[in-house]
Design a protein around this motif. Sequence first.
Motif, PDB file in Angstrom:
ATOM      1  N   LEU A  79      -2.025  -1.696   6.997  1.00  0.00           N
ATOM      2  CA  LEU A  79      -0.713  -1.302   7.505  1.00  0.00           C
ATOM      3  C   LEU A  79      -0.706   0.106   8.080  1.00  0.00           C
ATOM      4  CD1 LEU A  79       1.602  -2.763   4.697  1.00  0.00           C
ATOM      5  CD2 LEU A  79       0.968  -3.791   6.896  1.00  0.00           C
ATOM      6  N   ASN A 120      11.039  -8.436  11.902  1.00  0.00           N
ATOM      7  CA  ASN A 120      11.848  -7.219  11.874  1.00  0.00           C
ATOM      8  C   ASN A 120      11.504  -6.199  12.953  1.00  0.00           C
ATOM      9  OD1 ASN A 120      13.899  -7.206   9.699  1.00  0.00           O
ATOM     10  ND2 ASN A 120      12.145  -7.728   8.419  1.00  0.00           N
ATOM     11  N   ASP A 121      10.731  -6.585  13.937  1.00  0.00           N
ATOM     12  CA  ASP A 121      10.425  -5.691  15.052  1.00  0.00           C
ATOM     13  C   ASP A 121      11.730  -5.110  15.600  1.00  0.00           C
ATOM     14  OD1 ASP A 121       9.592  -4.427  17.367  1.00  0.00           O
ATOM     15  OD2 ASP A 121       8.493  -6.145  18.159  1.00  0.00           O
ATOM     16  N   GLY A 180      11.532 -10.973   5.147  1.00  0.00           N
ATOM     17  CA  GLY A 180      10.448 -10.158   5.677  1.00  0.00           C
ATOM     18  C   GLY A 180      10.409  -8.772   5.057  1.00  0.00           C
ATOM     19  N   HIS A 181      11.588  -8.159   4.879  1.00  0.00           N
ATOM     20  CA  HIS A 181      11.660  -6.847   4.223  1.00  0.00           C
ATOM     21  C   HIS A 181      11.075  -6.919   2.802  1.00  0.00           C
ATOM     22  CE1 HIS A 181      13.667  -4.572   7.258  1.00  0.00           C
ATOM     23  NE2 HIS A 181      14.817  -5.226   7.193  1.00  0.00           N
ATOM     24  N   PHE A 183       7.298  -7.347   2.862  1.00  0.00           N
ATOM     25  CA  PHE A 183       6.645  -6.121   3.324  1.00  0.00           C
ATOM     26  C   PHE A 183       6.632  -5.064   2.225  1.00  0.00           C
ATOM     27  CE2 PHE A 183       7.088  -1.820   4.992  1.00  0.00           C
ATOM     28  CZ  PHE A 183       5.910  -1.703   5.711  1.00  0.00           C
ATOM     29  N   SER A 210       7.624   1.264   7.077  1.00  0.00           N
ATOM     30  CA  SER A 210       8.761   0.446   7.511  1.00  0.00           C
ATOM     31  C   SER A 210       8.269  -0.717   8.354  1.00  0.00           C
ATOM     32  CB  SER A 210       9.743   1.288   8.337  1.00  0.00           C
ATOM     33  OG  SER A 210      10.718   0.457   8.949  1.00  0.00           O
ATOM     34  N   ASP A 211       8.748  -1.922   8.034  1.00  0.00           N
ATOM     35  CA  ASP A 211       8.343  -3.069   8.842  1.00  0.00           C
ATOM     36  C   ASP A 211       9.112  -3.147  10.158  1.00  0.00           C
ATOM     37  OD1 ASP A 211      10.650  -3.683   7.432  1.00  0.00           O
ATOM     38  OD2 ASP A 211      10.151  -5.792   7.164  1.00  0.00           O
ATOM     39  N   TYR A 212      10.115  -2.294  10.353  1.00  0.00           N
ATOM     40  CA  TYR A 212      10.721  -2.197  11.671  1.00  0.00           C
ATOM     41  C   TYR A 212       9.669  -1.820  12.712  1.00  0.00           C
ATOM     42  CZ  TYR A 212      15.477  -2.343   9.737  1.00  0.00           C
ATOM     43  OH  TYR A 212      16.633  -2.724   9.118  1.00  0.00           O
ATOM     44  N   VAL A 247       6.027  -1.742  11.822  1.00  0.00           N
ATOM     45  CA  VAL A 247       4.831  -2.550  11.601  1.00  0.00           C
ATOM     46  C   VAL A 247       4.925  -3.864  12.375  1.00  0.00           C
ATOM     47  CG1 VAL A 247       3.599  -3.933   9.884  1.00  0.00           C
ATOM     48  CG2 VAL A 247       4.178  -1.553   9.380  1.00  0.00           C
ATOM     49  N   ASP A 248       6.090  -4.507  12.334  1.00  0.00           N
ATOM     50  CA  ASP A 248       6.237  -5.791  13.007  1.00  0.00           C
ATOM     51  C   ASP A 248       6.178  -5.677  14.527  1.00  0.00           C
ATOM     52  OD1 ASP A 248       6.402  -7.007  10.594  1.00  0.00           O
ATOM     53  OD2 ASP A 248       8.497  -7.624  10.728  1.00  0.00           O
TER      54      ASP A 248
END
Length: 337
Positions: A47, A249-250, A292-293, A296, A315-317, A319-320
């Motif tokens: 990650l 979550n992009d 997803g959150h 992650f 943050s997966d905002y 990562v995604d």
Amino acid sequence: MRHAAALFRKTAQNPPRASARKAFAGLACCIALFLFTPQPRASDQALSHAALFAPNKTFLYFAQGSQLTSDDPSSFSLQNAAFLAQCSLLIYVKEPEFITDTLREAGFEQTEIFDTEGTFAFLSESEAHIVIAFRGTESGDRADYLTDSKFNQTAFSEHGTAHSGFVEALAQVAPDLLDTLGARSEAAPQKTVWLTGHSLGGALATLFAMQNPDQVDAVYTVGAPRAMGRKLAAHWEDKLPLFRVVNNNDIVPRLPTPPFYEHLGPTYFLTADRSLIVDPTGSKAFKERFRGHKKFMKRLVTEHWLQKDFSAIPSDYFVDHSPRLYAEILIELADEK
């Protein structure tokens, strides 16, 4: 061709709306903090910024017989999505020779690179296909950040307005790209023409297709932001074979925010479990993003923080949004089919 190229050179801009500025302010600050924060130069942690976003020459591109199929370009294909997502990842590599060599191994013998004022694209040709890929925002590239930040709209055509930064960026390479595409298509009119790009690259691919709809067979974007006003989007609705892939979550596909900006084309949504759903309802997308959150955060804590590894993006905002993740997930789904 020359008429289309001239349209890109229009520079008249509409003044930005204050309400739109306020809507973007919080998210823009958050993204800026991430993008401008110095990132580790080398890390193989899953990650980490380097693993997810650094131009990557270790990725096994176009393996396992990965190829395009032109059976029906106007219909979504996981096989085509996986191939074009790899093109969208490959174009981030800094060395042009690596790009051309990799494409040659995949059967694309002729590749031309376009690099003008920070806008980067390639046009690559095989016996059956022509692929045009646009590079997205590069981490640490201030010119790309400036392009993204110009979210006021400018006249794009008689049908409406588009993001001024994207229009300006595309104008840097559009004339040469149009000339090359025209020559290649005239010499081999039977070849299928595909456009693709990740992030900013997806926006550029979309706008380029709108200027040249008769020469484009399909557009696949991954993690692309909104690029146009409502009037322009309404005009082109259902008129382009455009397939827009969004990974859970992009955050980028949710920017710039409506109602002043709109997307074009159906949403091919990648869930937390790496499955694919088309045009999910708002409630379904919310549930998938919440799941997803949770997944992650569990991974972040167990695989990184508890191991005293703090290289992971927290943050997966963000990562995604990784182009590598898009390619990996789409390859998995295509292989399963």
